[in-house]
Design an enzyme around this catalytic site. Structure first.
Site, short mmCIF file in Angstrom:
data_model
loop_
_atom_site.label_atom_id
_atom_site.label_comp_id
_atom_site.label_asym_id
_atom_site.label_seq_id
_atom_site.Cartn_x
_atom_site.Cartn_y
_atom_site.Cartn_z
N ASP A 7 -5.49 0.58 10.33
CA ASP A 7 -5.88 -0.76 10.43
C ASP A 7 -6.83 -1.25 11.59
OD1 ASP A 7 -4.33 -1.42 8.34
OD2 ASP A 7 -2.57 -1.46 9.36
N GLU A 65 -7.31 -12.69 -0.94
CA GLU A 65 -7.79 -11.42 -1.58
C GLU A 65 -8.61 -11.68 -2.79
OE1 GLU A 65 -4.56 -8.62 0.74
OE2 GLU A 65 -4.13 -8.86 -1.43
N HIS A 79 -6.86 -5.62 4.83
CA HIS A 79 -5.42 -5.82 5.45
C HIS A 79 -4.61 -7.15 5.32
CE1 HIS A 79 -2.03 -4.47 7.73
NE2 HIS A 79 -2.27 -5.53 8.60
C1 GAR Z 1 -2.34 -5.97 -0.56
O1 GAR Z 1 -1.97 -7.36 -0.05
C2 GAR Z 1 -3.43 -5.51 0.64
O2 GAR Z 1 -4.01 -6.28 1.30
C3 GAR Z 1 -2.20 -4.67 1.24
O3 GAR Z 1 -1.35 -4.02 0.32
C4 GAR Z 1 -1.49 -5.09 -0.99
C5 GAR Z 1 -1.72 -4.30 -2.32
O4 GAR Z 1 -1.66 -5.05 -3.15
N1 GAR Z 1 -2.67 -3.49 2.15
C6 GAR Z 1 -2.24 -3.20 3.28
O5 GAR Z 1 -1.03 -3.85 3.77
C7 GAR Z 1 -2.62 -2.29 4.17
N2 GAR Z 1 -2.40 -2.02 5.46
P1 GAR Z 1 -1.89 -4.61 -4.67
O6 GAR Z 1 -1.52 -3.20 -4.94
O7 GAR Z 1 -1.45 -5.56 -5.68
O8 GAR Z 1 -3.43 -4.79 -4.59
#
Ligand code: GAR
Length: 198
Positions: free
Chosen positions: A145, A174, A104
């Site tokens: 979450d 990330e 998250h």
């Molecule tokens: C990421 O920043 C992840 O942390 C978030 O969605 C994005 C996906 O990016 N997840 C959430 O918000 C879950 N509640 P990506 O598709 O480029 O990996």
């Protein structure tokens, strides 16, 4: 060899980073990337990476055992939620106790819950004049979450930062931490050392 299934709904940068990180691993393999939005760019990334991908719609997840049967048939060990925006249903969670891991883009319990995903999170962080934010990697327990936090890393939010600036910092965290934290959890190894970025 431990097998991962990555679940994603959109762009898939995390799915790609995880796949590349484990590409040369002798212990962990990304077996399949599952997506639930037909036009999700993650499917293109999977193809470019040479990783099998499979689309399952909302109904497949919520009203059938199709996804569970698929995961069982492939003998998947862990599910990795990487920008996956559907609540993981009970049948899957029961079959994978403590084996569903989510990332998250905030310091939970702040900025979590239904509707709090991706850019919405960063916009709320900026609107509330937070001085710091970060990422949370946690075990999934059936609510949005929630579940045991395994790892957090932080970054500063400057008064001049836009939501896009915050998003860029979060993506760096990330990229740096999600793959090795997955490795630590799956292999029972110590967590990576956290460092703050400004
Ligand atoms: C990421 O920043 C992840 O942390 C978030 O969605 C994005 C996906 O990016 N997840 C959430 O918000 C879950 N509640 P990506 O598709 O480029 O990996």
């Amino acid at each position: 060899m431990k097998k991962l299934a990555i679940l994603a709904s959109g762009n898939g940068t995390n799915a790609q980073q995880i796949s590349e990180y484990f590409a040369g691993s002798g212990n962990i393999i990304v077996d399949v990337i599952i997506y639930n939005k037909k036009d999700a760019y993650v499917a293109t990334r999977a193809a470019n990476l040479g990783i099998e991908s499979r689309y399952f719609g909302r109904r497949d997840f919520l009203e059938t055992d199709k996804v569970l049967d698929f995961l069982r048939a492939r003998k998947v060990d862990y599910l990795i939620l990487a920008g996956f925006l559907l609540l993981v249903p009970e049948n899957i969670l029961k079959a994978f106790p403590n084996r569903v891991i989510n990332i998250h883009p905030a310091l939970l319990p702040k900025y979590g819950g239904k509707g709090m995903y991706g850019h919405h999170v960063h916009e709320a962080v900026v609107a509330n004049h937070e001085r710091e934010t970060g990422i949370t990697i946690h075990i999934v327990d059936g609510r949005y979450d929630c579940g045991t936090t395994m790892f957090q890393a932080r970054c500063k939010v400057m008064p001049s930062d836009t939501a896009d600036d915050v998003a860029a910092k979060i993506h760096l965290l990330e990229k740096e931490f999600f793959p090795p934290v997955i490795e630590s959890i799956v292999m029972g190894k110590p967590m990576p050392v956290q460092k703050n970025i400004s």
